[in-house]
Design an enzyme around this catalytic site. Structure first.
Site, PDB file in Angstrom:
ATOM      1  N   SER A  93       0.824  -1.194   0.000  1.00  0.00           N
ATOM      2  CA  SER A  93       0.000   0.000   0.000  1.00  0.00           C
ATOM      3  C   SER A  93       0.864   1.252   0.000  1.00  0.00           C
ATOM      4  O   SER A  93       2.011   1.237   0.438  1.00  0.00           O
ATOM      5  CB  SER A  93      -0.870   0.015   1.252  1.00  0.00           C
ATOM      6  OG  SER A  93      -0.016   0.091   2.376  1.00  0.00           O
ATOM      7  N   LYS A  94       0.244   2.289  -0.508  1.00  0.00           N
ATOM      8  CA  LYS A  94       0.910   3.577  -0.639  1.00  0.00           C
ATOM      9  C   LYS A  94       1.509   4.068   0.675  1.00  0.00           C
ATOM     10  O   LYS A  94       2.552   4.681   0.710  1.00  0.00           O
ATOM     11  CB  LYS A  94      -0.148   4.609  -1.061  1.00  0.00           C
ATOM     12  CG  LYS A  94       0.093   5.178  -2.447  1.00  0.00           C
ATOM     13  CD  LYS A  94      -0.654   6.456  -2.636  1.00  0.00           C
ATOM     14  CE  LYS A  94      -2.108   6.184  -2.970  1.00  0.00           C
ATOM     15  NZ  LYS A  94      -2.807   7.099  -3.763  1.00  0.00           N
ATOM     16  N   ARG A  95       0.790   3.796   1.772  1.00  0.00           N
ATOM     17  CA  ARG A  95       1.231   4.337   3.064  1.00  0.00           C
ATOM     18  C   ARG A  95       2.559   3.730   3.506  1.00  0.00           C
ATOM     19  O   ARG A  95       3.338   4.366   4.188  1.00  0.00           O
ATOM     20  CB  ARG A  95       0.168   4.093   4.129  1.00  0.00           C
ATOM     21  CG  ARG A  95      -0.839   5.213   4.223  1.00  0.00           C
ATOM     22  CD  ARG A  95      -1.824   4.981   5.339  1.00  0.00           C
ATOM     23  NE  ARG A  95      -2.432   3.661   5.229  1.00  0.00           N
ATOM     24  CZ  ARG A  95      -2.316   2.715   6.144  1.00  0.00           C
ATOM     25  NH1 ARG A  95      -1.606   2.940   7.225  1.00  0.00           N
ATOM     26  NH2 ARG A  95      -2.890   1.549   5.984  1.00  0.00           N
ATOM     27  N   LYS A  96       2.779   2.477   3.066  1.00  0.00           N
ATOM     28  CA  LYS A  96       3.966   1.789   3.594  1.00  0.00           C
ATOM     29  C   LYS A  96       5.057   1.553   2.563  1.00  0.00           C
ATOM     30  O   LYS A  96       6.174   1.209   2.890  1.00  0.00           O
ATOM     31  CB  LYS A  96       3.540   0.458   4.192  1.00  0.00           C
ATOM     32  CG  LYS A  96       2.511   0.673   5.278  1.00  0.00           C
ATOM     33  CD  LYS A  96       2.352  -0.513   6.173  1.00  0.00           C
ATOM     34  CE  LYS A  96       1.392  -0.163   7.292  1.00  0.00           C
ATOM     35  NZ  LYS A  96       0.552  -1.246   7.667  1.00  0.00           N
ATOM     36  N   ASN A  97       4.712   1.702   1.313  1.00  0.00           N
ATOM     37  CA  ASN A  97       5.688   1.421   0.257  1.00  0.00           C
ATOM     38  C   ASN A  97       5.328   2.287  -0.940  1.00  0.00           C
ATOM     39  O   ASN A  97       4.154   2.474  -1.217  1.00  0.00           O
ATOM     40  CB  ASN A  97       5.557  -0.043  -0.187  1.00  0.00           C
ATOM     41  CG  ASN A  97       6.695  -0.893   0.320  1.00  0.00           C
ATOM     42  OD1 ASN A  97       7.848  -0.515   0.220  1.00  0.00           O
ATOM     43  ND2 ASN A  97       6.357  -2.032   0.865  1.00  0.00           N
TER      44      ASN A  97
END
Ligand code: GLU
Length: 510
Positions: free
Chosen positions: A258-262
């Site tokens: 996901s965008k938040r983590k990667n």
């Protein structure tokens, strides 16, 4: 492989243009391409743009560009056409309505006239009773006359899939074996919406069928949709393709990438300066073992040796550290001239070059820099960032500041102290003399190394005492590339000027 395929193998990737091109699209494209390749088949690109709420202008073009950048080419697609086109669902709009109605005729789907209010009440009731949400089949039993009447009166409707109430639907997944679903637990999926738009499910299977797709290789998140798709094929009387669900790419906490983590945008990887070879190689390692422990390979090697049965389902973690390592390997393998060309825009971005147009001579110097810096860098951007002291002739010596950590402070202190040290001062003086005596401006790396080593012999002191002050006056930094490489790149004149300027600016008494 696929000796049992009677038809020409055709695979596809079917992204929706809802934002930046996703790294998962490249991942799935890669495996579809390789599978088509080893089976002498075709790989196509279809754009699934029927969800107008999530549609993002420009996204489609970015998908084309990203796949092209990565050499993940397709033989048919919206931008190049092909005999099964159009390949953009918004251009196939009329088909879906036609097929939805055909399915109603065949008894596999039905008109549903339930309004929002009824559906909401239903949902509330189900919730209160602790039941899973889902349509209750209210309109399944409408008579032909009732339907006619409502249609005539212009009552809005959707068309729903008529899931059997009994029995099971089984996905024979090549990687997972049989995945069994109880039909009674599967909702009567809306196929055609009230505004005439198809849902993903209808458009996807109509197109896979019409485009002759034989193998659907997609991410595991689509597994819950697959029984609906299998029922749709059945209801149409069409042969279903083989379904192969690839493992999801995961963040390091094992959640779906996901965008938040990667970073998930392919544009990000390009802008960071990952090579296409590095990124594709890395994606090819996700849930797949090439064999013999080999981790570094080209796209061509991957395709030529591909075997879908070697996909493992462990849930590959998208690890940027590993990607950095893979990319570094490819940077070291790449032709130096080509790598230098690719790094030029990053030098411009750092402000080290005014423009991408460089003279032949400048190019030769850039090649030297890239050759040195690619050894330790993970990306093209890092090569450029780490190259500051090759470009910048005017600099200040660092100062100890409050926010420095202990290690940093120590190394700066050592650097500055070396300029007060007797050996340090001698070293600078002797270095100037040796440079002045040097004929011409250029050094080979070997010559630069020899020259610096001769200082060790002459002064009979350790390299730390001798080279630290030289690093200070040559680069103004406490760490960085080997000094001989700095000399090799900048040459005698620039080296002398840097040293003399620093000596003067800081009143260093040599
Ligand atoms: N449009 C779907 C997506 O965005 C395609 C899924 C599939 O491959 O069936 O990924």
């Amino acid at each position: 492989m696929c000796v049992d395929c009677k038809k020409r193998v055709r695979t596809r990737v079917a992204p929706s243009p809802t934002g930046d091109p996703h790294v998962g699209t490249a991942y799935i494209a890669l495996f579809n391409i390789a599978f088509a390749h080893v089976n002498n088949g075709d790989f196509i690109l279809r754009i699934e743009d029927t969800d107008r709420n999530r549609y993002t202008a420009g996204s489609e073009q970015m998908i084309f560009d990203a796949l092209k950048w990565l050499d993940l080419g397709y033989s048919e697609g919206p931008d190049i056409g092909g005999e099964y086109g159009p390949y953009r669902q918004s251009e196939r709009f009329d088909l879906y309505g036609k097929y939805a109605k055909e399915l109603v005729e065949k008894g596999g789907a039905y008109y549903c006239f339930c309004d929002q209010e009824r559906l909401e009440n239903l949902r509330e009731r189900q919730k209160a009773m602790g039941l899973p949400p889902g349509y209750d089949g209210h309109c399944r039993s409408l008579t032909k006359e009732e339907i006619e009447e409502k249609l005539k009166a212009g009552v809005p409707y959707v068309i729903r899939l008529k899931m059997p109430y009994e029995g099971e639907t089984i996905i024979h997944d090549r990687l997972r074996g049989d995945v069994v679903f109880e039909n009674s637990k599967i909702d009567d999926q809306v196929l055609l919406k009230a505004d005439g738009y198809p849902t993903y499910h209808l458009a996807n299977i109509v197109d896979d069928h019409l485009m002759g797709i034989t193998h659907v290789i997609r991410a595991e998140e689509w597994i819950p949709s697959t029984p609906k798709h299998i029922q749709l094929y059945k209801a149409f009387g069409w042969e279903a393709p083989e379904f192969i669900h690839m493992p999801l790419l995961r963040n390091d906490d094992r959640s779906k990438i996901s965008k938040r983590k990667n970073p998930v945008s392919l544009n990000w990887y390009k802008e960071e300066g990952y090579l296409k070879e590095g990124l594709v190689n890395f994606l090819g390692l996700m849930g797949y073992s090439y064999g013999d422990g080999k981790e570094i390979f080209t796209l061509q090697e991957f395709k030529d040796n591909f075997n879908i049965d070697k996909v493992t389902l462990g849930g590959p973690v998208f690890d940027l550290v590993k990607l950095g390592w893979v990319n570094n390997q490819h940077m070291k393998m790449k032709d130096l001239g080509e790598l230098t060309k690719l790094t030029i825009p990053f030098f411009v971005n750092e402000g080290y070059l005014e423009s991408e147009n460089v003279s032949e001579k400048e190019f030769e110097t850039l090649k030297k820099i890239v050759e040195i810096e690619r050894e330790g860098a993970k990306t093209l951007k890092e090569i450029a960032k780490n190259s500051r002291f090759f470009f910048v002739d005017e600099f200040s010596l660092p100062e100890v500041t409050e926010d420095m950590d202990k290690k940093e402070r120590k190394s700066v202190e050592r650097l500055l102290n070396s300029l007060k040290d007797e050996v340090g001062l001698k070293s600078i003086k002797l270095f100037i003399e040796k440079l002045e005596k040097w004929e011409g401006n250029e050094f080979t790396a070997e010559q630069a190394k020899d020259l610096l080593h001769s200082l060790l012999d002459d002064l009979q002191e350790g390299p730390g005492k001798i080279f630290m002050p030289l690093r200070a006056v040559l680069t103004g930094e406490s760490k960085g590339a080997d000094l001989y490489n700095v000399l090799y790149v900048i040459g005698k004149e620039r080296a002398l000027k840097r040293i003399k300027d620093t000596v003067k600016k800081y009143n260093i008494e040599i």
